[in-house]
Design a protein around this motif. Structure first.
Motif, short mmCIF file in Angstrom:
data_model
loop_
_atom_site.label_atom_id
_atom_site.label_comp_id
_atom_site.label_asym_id
_atom_site.label_seq_id
_atom_site.Cartn_x
_atom_site.Cartn_y
_atom_site.Cartn_z
N LYS A 170 0.84 -1.21 0.00
CA LYS A 170 0.00 0.00 0.00
C LYS A 170 0.87 1.26 0.00
O LYS A 170 0.53 2.26 -0.64
N LEU A 183 -0.47 -5.80 -6.08
CA LEU A 183 -1.13 -5.66 -4.78
C LEU A 183 -2.49 -6.35 -4.77
O LEU A 183 -2.89 -6.96 -3.77
N THR A 213 -8.44 -2.16 -5.41
CA THR A 213 -7.06 -1.83 -5.77
C THR A 213 -6.88 -1.82 -7.27
O THR A 213 -6.27 -0.92 -7.85
#
Length: 401
Positions: A170, A183, A213
């Motif tokens: 992150k 991610l 994401t």
């Protein structure tokens, strides 16, 4: 030959560093006569070792001869990197540790040396030492913090510590938007672990995080469809599969069992759904074409199905399509023709045994199983289904995959 090239580059780097060191000495007014003579002596001793094919002794002598100062730091760093690339990581560590102990380095130079030392530790599997050095770079706000975060996340990935990988990822995402793809896979890995523990709400939450994401995460959509199917929530399954068909129809073959279950429960017109998929996928996936042929055979019979498959084969030749066409007609020919057809079928089936279905777009690895992370180059989402005319297998590949 490779050893000679390495030594040639090494001597050139040291020569440059030696010249810069002497120039710096002139600038600060140091007397060069005795000092220069000592360096000359060490330098020619090193050359003598080199000519006598004693490269290790030559390298050690050259390093001793090269003074460490702000203008020669890059040369020392380059020497350490050459050692590491050559496989002599222990010597690379010694060079970088020696550099890091010097008090006259600028902050930027010290950070660079610390980063290279962390990479040396990574190369020999000393993850905890590397992690400590990289953490220091990140917390200090170094200009190398993005690179340090990238290596840190790689450590957690290797250790399969997905919670830490997500936490570090992150932070890296704020520096590199392209990291979103990787991610999202970390969130999917957390979901997979939650599913193994039968923690369905937590698994669903991780998968939704993956889509937050990276909104086009194929893996997250497929996993959500499978998760909802296991919970008997057919409407949710259909929602995710429709979204998959719009975003990446090449992966619809992965979801065919789910689609067929929905059709069997009268929740989906499979023929119409596959028509939409095929319209959006050019060229279409062979598995999707054959799934449509199955559905067409149920509704319109052999003749219509045969015409459809034959038309597809003329546009996009494939062994799988040919095998399907043979199976379609094998029970509707005379005995002699049937025997010949079965011989042909055996030949086609033998050719299909070693055919791969997936290929990594980054390194060319191919296999018969879908890998979300390429086993060769370790890239995420780089492996895709093969489509179009079926090419010969490419190397590298794993026949057992």
């Amino acid at each position: 030959m490779q050893e000679l090239m390495f030594l040639g580059l090494f001597v050139a780097a040291l020569g440059i560093g030696w010249f810069l060191g002497r120039r710096e000495a002139i600038k600060v007014g140091v007397m060069l006569a005795p000092h220069g003579s000592a360096i000359d002596k060490q330098y020619f001793i090193g050359l003598n070792y080199l000519l006598n094919e004693q490269p290790d002794e030559a390298i050690e002598t050259f390093i001793r001869a090269l003074e460490v100062n702000p203008e020669t730091v890059e040369t020392h760093i380059a020497i350490g990197k050459l050692f590491c690339q050559r496989g002599d990581v222990e010597r690379a560590i010694k060079v970088h540790q020696n550099l890091l102990a010097r008090p006259n380095l600028t902050t930027q130079q010290a950070d660079r040396v610390q980063f290279e030392l962390a990479r040396d530790y990574l190369a020999v599997g000393l993850h905890h030492r590397a992690e400590r050095l990289l953490d220091e770079l990140v917390e200090s706000g170094s200009s190398l913090s993005a690179d340090a975060l990238s290596d840190l996340v790689r450590i957690h990935e290797r250790e399969r510590d997905w919670q830490q990988a997500v936490a570090v990822g992150k932070r890296l995402l704020r520096e590199r938007e392209s990291f979103a793809v990787t991610l999202a896979h970390y969130h999917c890995e957390l979901a997979r672990e939650a599913q193994a523990r039968q923690e369905w709400p937590q698994a669903r939450r991780h998968l939704l995080d993956a889509l937050a994401t990276q909104r086009n995460s194929v893996r997250a959509m497929l996993m959500l469809a499978e998760l909802e199917a296991g919970q008997g929530r057919d409407r949710e399954v259909l929602k995710w599969l429709r979204r998959l068909a719009v975003n990446d129809p090449d992966f619809i073959p992965q979801a065919l069992p789910l689609l067929q279950n929905l059709a069997a429960a009268d929740h989906l017109d499979l023929l119409a759904f596959l028509d939409e998929v095929l319209e959006n996928a050019q060229p279409p996936m062979v598995a999707t074409v054959l799934a449509r042929a199955d559905e067409l055979n149920k509704r319109a019979g052999l003749a219509a199905t045969s015409r459809y498959v034959l038309a597809h084969l003329q546009q996009q030749p494939s062994l799988r399509g040919l095998l399907y066409l043979i199976d379609l007609h094998k029970d509707n020919v005379e005995p002699r023709g049937h025997a010949n057809l079965m011989i042909l079928r055996g030949i086609v089936e033998a050719l299909l045994i070693d055919k791969h279905k997936y290929r990594c777009q980054a390194c060319g690895f191919s296999g018969r199983q879908l890998h979300w992370q390429c086993p060769t180059c370790h890239g995420w989402s780089t492996t895709r289904p093969l489509k179009g005319p079926e090419p010969a297998n490419a190397s590298p590949s794993l026949r057992t995959i």
